[in-house]
Design a protein around this motif. Structure first.
Motif, PDB file in Angstrom:
ATOM      1  N   UNK A   1      45.280  48.745  34.480  1.00  0.00           N
ATOM      2  CA  UNK A   1      44.496  48.341  33.304  1.00  0.00           C
ATOM      3  C   UNK A   1      43.218  47.628  33.719  1.00  0.00           C
ATOM      4  N   UNK A   2      43.301  46.839  34.794  1.00  0.00           N
ATOM      5  CA  UNK A   2      42.105  46.100  35.213  1.00  0.00           C
ATOM      6  C   UNK A   2      41.068  47.044  35.792  1.00  0.00           C
ATOM      7  N   UNK A   3      41.528  48.148  36.363  1.00  0.00           N
ATOM      8  CA  UNK A   3      40.610  49.142  36.910  1.00  0.00           C
ATOM      9  C   UNK A   3      39.696  48.532  37.946  1.00  0.00           C
ATOM     10  N   UNK A   4      38.447  48.969  37.956  1.00  0.00           N
ATOM     11  CA  UNK A   4      37.518  48.478  38.966  1.00  0.00           C
ATOM     12  C   UNK A   4      36.889  47.152  38.544  1.00  0.00           C
ATOM     13  N   UNK A   5      36.909  46.893  37.227  1.00  0.00           N
ATOM     14  CA  UNK A   5      36.181  45.714  36.757  1.00  0.00           C
ATOM     15  C   UNK A   5      36.909  44.405  37.056  1.00  0.00           C
ATOM     16  N   UNK A   6      38.228  44.498  37.327  1.00  0.00           N
ATOM     17  CA  UNK A   6      38.982  43.283  37.611  1.00  0.00           C
ATOM     18  C   UNK A   6      39.203  42.430  36.373  1.00  0.00           C
ATOM     19  N   UNK A   7      39.432  41.158  36.562  1.00  0.00           N
ATOM     20  CA  UNK A   7      39.735  40.264  35.437  1.00  0.00           C
ATOM     21  C   UNK A   7      38.483  40.007  34.600  1.00  0.00           C
ATOM     22  N   UNK A   8      38.670  40.027  33.292  1.00  0.00           N
ATOM     23  CA  UNK A   8      37.551  39.799  32.398  1.00  0.00           C
ATOM     24  C   UNK A   8      37.977  38.786  31.338  1.00  0.00           C
ATOM     25  N   UNK A   9      37.831  37.516  31.677  1.00  0.00           N
ATOM     26  CA  UNK A   9      38.343  36.481  30.759  1.00  0.00           C
ATOM     27  C   UNK A   9      37.300  36.058  29.729  1.00  0.00           C
ATOM     28  N   UNK A  10      36.058  36.463  29.940  1.00  0.00           N
ATOM     29  CA  UNK A  10      34.994  36.027  29.023  1.00  0.00           C
ATOM     30  C   UNK A  10      35.282  36.524  27.618  1.00  0.00           C
ATOM     31  N   UNK A  11      35.295  35.628  26.652  1.00  0.00           N
ATOM     32  CA  UNK A  11      35.478  36.022  25.257  1.00  0.00           C
ATOM     33  C   UNK A  11      36.919  36.119  24.812  1.00  0.00           C
ATOM     34  N   UNK A  12      37.879  35.952  25.735  1.00  0.00           N
ATOM     35  CA  UNK A  12      39.283  36.011  25.333  1.00  0.00           C
ATOM     36  C   UNK A  12      39.578  34.842  24.416  1.00  0.00           C
ATOM     37  N   UNK A  13      40.239  35.141  23.283  1.00  0.00           N
ATOM     38  CA  UNK A  13      40.582  34.068  22.347  1.00  0.00           C
ATOM     39  C   UNK A  13      41.750  33.295  22.924  1.00  0.00           C
ATOM     40  N   UNK A  14      41.518  32.097  23.340  1.00  0.00           N
ATOM     41  CA  UNK A  14      42.620  31.302  23.856  1.00  0.00           C
ATOM     42  C   UNK A  14      42.415  29.889  23.350  1.00  0.00           C
ATOM     43  N   UNK A  15      43.314  29.457  22.486  1.00  0.00           N
ATOM     44  CA  UNK A  15      43.146  28.135  21.901  1.00  0.00           C
ATOM     45  C   UNK A  15      42.250  28.159  20.667  1.00  0.00           C
ATOM     46  N   UNK A  16      41.574  29.280  20.437  1.00  0.00           N
ATOM     47  CA  UNK A  16      40.727  29.393  19.239  1.00  0.00           C
ATOM     48  C   UNK A  16      41.272  30.506  18.360  1.00  0.00           C
ATOM     49  N   UNK A  17      42.588  30.515  18.241  1.00  0.00           N
ATOM     50  CA  UNK A  17      43.255  31.640  17.593  1.00  0.00           C
ATOM     51  C   UNK A  17      42.884  31.780  16.127  1.00  0.00           C
TER      52      UNK A  17
END
Lengths: 475, 218
Positions: B12-28
Motif C-alpha cells: 500500500x505504501x508503494x514507492x511514496x512510503x509513509x504519508x502522514x501529512x493531513x491524516x486526521x488524528x486527534x481532530x476527528x
C-alpha cells in the motif's frame, strides 16, 4: 463463483435473453429501483454537496490507507477484538476456517457479504465440514438454488415467486414444512422460522462490513431484515470480513456515506437497521464472546497504485446495475463473475485478470447513466474504455478486430485519404438504401439481426461544413 | 506481527512510503459533512419519518400515559398465538421504575428468543432519518432490538437530536464507544421476493415508539 470463473458474457447474455422466467423476474424488478432512488435524491437538498464530500472522504482515506489501517487495527485491539490480514482469497479462507475451528464451530450463520462471495467462503466452510447458512433472505434463496447472487444488493432478483416456492417445498420438507405456499408473506414467514433456528444454533456469525471506521475500530453494516444483527449478536463469535477499501476515518465520514448509500441503493433515506460493532459484545449468558476482523487485500493494493484506483471508491450501492440497459436486460449471471453490471465489468477484470473476462469491458452501450447515478462519482465508462485500451495493448482483443481498429485509427489520422475514401463509400451506401434503410451487409449480420441500419444521405459532415462556411463568407 | 500484514502495508505504501501529512488524528470531529435540512422541528420530523417507515408512534406527557400507550398497543398487537405473553422490560432503571400496573404481566430480565413483546430504551432519536439509537449494555442489551415479534421503545423528547453527528459527539465526550450502536428506523423488512416489501423478515414485525414529552417535569 470463485475467482476462477471464466466469464463468457456473449453466450450467457444470449441465453439470458431467451430465459423466460428470468425475463419475467427482470420485468417485475422493472423501474422500481430507478423511481425510488429518484424520489429519494430529489427530496435531499444536499445531494451534490454530499456526493462531492463522499468522493473526497474516500480519496483522502486512499491517500493515507496504511496510516488509517494501522489506527483501525490499534482501535480494534484496544476494544478487545483481533485483526487478521489476508493477502488473497486463499489466505482469507484459511484464516476464517481456522477461526471457526478454534471456536469449535459446527454451524456458521452468515450475513450478506460480497467479499465472502469473492473469496468463495461458503464452499470452503462446507468443505471444512461446517454448515454455512446464508441468513439474508435473498442470499438464502440463491444458496438453496446453488447459484451466485445476480445483484449486489438484491441477490435473488432473478428468481420468480413460483421458483422460490418450488425450492422451499423441496428443501423445507425435511424441516416439516409441507403446506402449500402462495403469498410473499407466507414465503417470508417460513424462511423466518427456519432461519431463526439457525441463528440460535450457530457457533459463529460471519458478516461483511459496509464501512470500517479507523477512529473507533468499528465495523458498520446496513440491513433491512435485521439478519446481519442477529448474525453478529447471537453466536458467541463474530467474524467480520472486509476488503481494505471499506475504511473511512471517522463515524462522521461513515455518516456522510450512509446518507448516499441507502438512497442510491433502495431509495430509502435510511435502511431499517444501521449497526456499528466495536469489539466483543457483552453477554448475559456467561459465554465468552469474541470479535475478529479479517482484512482482505485481494488485489486492492495493486488497484490502488494503478489507473483504476477510482474503482476503490465504490460503496456497492448497486445504482449502476439498476440504471444499466445491459444489466436490466440480461441480469447478473451473464457477467459470470461475482460482481455484475457496470461496476462488475470494471472490477471483474481487475480481480480475475483481463484475459479471464475479455468480454466484460465490451458489455456496455456506453450510455453513461452508470456514471451519472454513481454517488461516488466513479467514471465507469472511462474505466471501461481504459480496459478496452489495455485489452488492445495486451493483445487480448482478437487479431481481426485489432487490425480493423488499427486501420481505422490510421485512416482517421490521414484526413485527406479518409475523405477521399469516405465520400464515394457514403454515396454508394446511400444508393443501396431502400426507404432509407440499408439491406443486410456482410460482416454486420449479428448486429443487423435485431436492428435497422439507416442509410446515409450521401453527403458528409465535412462537405456540408465547407459548403456552409463558404456560404457564410460570401454573404 | 504477521508477514501478510507487513506485506500488505508495504504494498500500500508503494514507492511514496509513509504519508502522514493531513491524516486526521486527534481532530476527528472536524470531519463532519453536509447535513440535510429538516422540514420542521426535530420532533415533527422524527415522528413523520418513523410513521413513513411503518412504525407506530405515540406522544405522551406523563408516566401514566406511557403505561397506557403500551397497554393499548399490547391489547391490539401483543397477543401471541394461543395466549398473551405479557411484556419483557429491559432492566434499565428508567423502565423498571415506571409505575407498572398489576394487570399487565411484566418481566424484567434479559431478552430470550421466544419473547413476543420487549420494551427497551433509546439513548437518542435522530430526526433526520427517524431513527432510534440503542446503545448496548446490561441495562439495554442489543438482542432485545432484534429478537421479539413486537419491539417497543421509549425515547425521551429531551434526547431527540437533528442529525446523526450529534451521537458521535456525545460518545466522544463520554469517552466510550459501546460494543453495539444500533440505529433502528422501522420494523424489519425485506424486498427479496419479487421486490415486494414484506415486514417482519428476521427482526420485529412491529415497532412501537413512545415519545415521552414531559413526565420528568411532573
Amino acid at each position: 463463483m470463485t475467482a476462477n470463473t471464466h466469464h463468457r458474457f456473449r453466450d450467457k447474455a444470449h441465453a439470458a435473453l431467451m430465459d423466460e422466467p428470468l425475463q419475467r423476474a427482470m420485468d417485475k424488478a422493472g423501474d422500481g429501483f430507478i423511481a425510488r432512488r429518484q424520489t429519494a435524491i430529489a427530496a435531499l437538498d444536499q445531494y451534490e454537496a454530499l456526493r462531492s464530500r463522499a468522493k473526497s472522504i474516500k480519496e483522502h482515506t486512499l491517500d493515507h490507507l496504511p496510516e488509517y489501517l494501522e489506527r483501525y487495527e490499534a482501535q480494534v485491539i484496544a476494544s478487545g477484538g483481533q485483526v487478521h490480514w489476508a493477502r488473497d482469497a486463499e489466505e482469507a479462507r484459511k484464516l476464517v476456517i481456522d477461526l471457526c475451528r478454534r471456536a469449535g464451530a459446527g454451524s456458521v450463520a452468515k450475513g450478506k457479504s460480497m467479499i465472502g462471495e469473492e473469496i468463495g467462503l461458503n464452499h470452503a466452510l462446507e468443505a471444512a465440514g461446517m454448515e454455512a447458512v446464508e441468513t439474508d433472505l435473498g442470499e438464502y434463496i440463491i444458496q438453496l438454488a446453488e447459484e451466485p447472487p445476480s445483484h449486489i444488493i438484491a441477490p435473488a432478483l432473478h428468481k420468480t415467486r413460483e421458483q422460490i416456492i418450488a425450492m422451499f417445498r423441496e428443501h423445507h420438507r425435511s424441516h416439516g414444512y409441507t403446506e402449500p405456499l402462495e403469498t410473499v408473506a407466507e414465503i417470508v414467514d417460513e424462511a423466518r422460522a427456519i432461519l431463526r433456528d439457525k441463528f440460535l444454533k450457530a457457533d459463529v456469525g460471519i458478516t461483511g462490513a459496509n464501512f470500517l471506521i479507523a477512529e473507533t475500530g468499528s465495523s458498520v453494516i446496513v440491513t433491512n431484515e435485521g439478519n446481519g444483527d442477529l448474525t453478529a449478536l447471537l453466536p458467541p463469535t463474530h467474524i467480520v470480513l472486509a476488503s481494505l477499501d471499506k475504511l473511512v476515518p471517522t463515524p462522521e465520514d461513515a455518516t456522510t456515506l450512509l446518507r448516499l448509500l441507502a438512497r442510491s441503493a433502495t431509495g430509502q433515506e435510511s435502511t431499517a437497521y444501521t449497526s456499528f460493532f466495536t469489539g466483543p459484545k457483552p453477554r448475559n449468558d456467561g459465554h465468552e464472546s469474541a470479535y475478529h476482523v479479517v482484512l482482505i487485500d485481494n488485489s486492492r493494493s495493486r488497484i490502488l497504485h494503478g489507473k483504476y484506483r477510482d474503482m476503490l471508491r465504490c460503496i456497492r450501492c448497486g445504482a449502476c446495475l439498476n440504471h444499466c440497459p445491459v444489466y436490466t436486460n440480461v441480469g447478473g449471471h451473464a457477467y459470470g463473475g461475482v460482481y455484475p453490471g457496470p461496476m462488475g465489468s470494471v472490477l471483474g477484470p481487475l480481480l480475475d485478470g483481463l484475459a479471464q473476462a475479455p468480454e466484460l469491458p465490451n458489455a456496455s452501450s456506453f450510455c453513461g447513466r452508470c456514471a451519472e447515478v454513481c454517488p461516488m462519482s466513479i467514471p465507469l465508462p472511462e474505466l471501461l474504455r481504459q480496459l478496452r485500451n489495455d485489452q488492445f495493448e495486451e493483445r487480448i482483443t482478437p487479431l481481426r478486430q485489432r487490425c480493423a481498429t488499427r486501420l481505422w485509427s490510421w485512416l482517421n489520422t490521414h484526413p485527406r485519404l479518409y475523405r477521399a475514401l469516405a465520400g464515394p463509400a457514403m454515396a454508394l451506401l446511400s444508393r443501396m438504401g431502400r426507404n432509407g434503410i440499408l439491406p443486410r451487409l456482410p460482416g454486420l449480420g449479428a448486429w443487423q439481426r435485431g436492428r435497422e441500419f439507416p442509410a446515409p444521405e450521401g453527403g458528409s459532415f465535412v462537405r456540408e461544413w465547407n459548403r456552409r462556411r463558404g456560404r457564410t463568407r460570401h454573404e | 506481527m504477521s508477514e501478510a500484514r507487513r506485506e500488505i502495508l508495504t504494498r500500500l505504501r508503494g514507492e511514496s512510503g509513509t504519508n502522514k501529512a493531513g491524516v486526521r488524528d486527534g481532530a476527528w470531529s472536524s470531519s463532519a459533512g453536509p447535513r440535510p435540512r429538516l422540514d420542521g422541528s426535530a420532533l415533527e420530523v422524527f415522528v413523520d419519518k418513523l410513521r413513513q417507515n411503518s412504525a407506530s408512534v405515540v406522544r405522551v406527557d406523563s408516566e401514566a400515559a406511557i403505561i397506557k400507550a403500551i397497554g393499548n398497543f399490547l391489547r391490539v398487537e401483543g397477543q401471541g398465538q394461543g395466549q398473551g405473553q405479557g411484556l419483557v422490560v429491559m432492566p434499565h432503571p428508567r423502565l423498571r421504575e415506571l409505575n407498572w400496573p398489576n394487570d399487565l404481566e411484566i418481566q424484567c430480565r434479559a431478552p430470550r428468543a421466544s419473547d413476543l413483546n420487549v420494551l427497551s430504551l433509546a439513548a437518542f432519536g435522530i430526526a433526520e432519518t427517524g431513527s432510534l439509537v440503542l446503545l448496548s449494555g446490561t441495562e439495554t442489551p442489543s438482542e432485545a432490538n432484534f429478537l421479539p415479534e413486537n419491539f417497543l421503545c421509549l425515547v425521551d423528547r429531551a434526547n431527540l437530536i437533528e442529525h446523526m453527528e450529534e451521537v458521535w459527539q456525545h460518545l466522544r465526550q463520554q469517552g466510550d464507544f459501546p460494543a453495539c450502536v444500533n440505529l433502528i428506523s422501522g420494523p424489519s423488512r425485506t424486498a427479496d421476493v419479487e421486490q415486494t416489501i414484506q415486514l417482519g423478515a428476521h427482526g420485529p414485525r412491529r415497532l412501537l415508539v413512545v415519545i415521552d414529552e414531559g413526565s420528568k417535569n411532573e
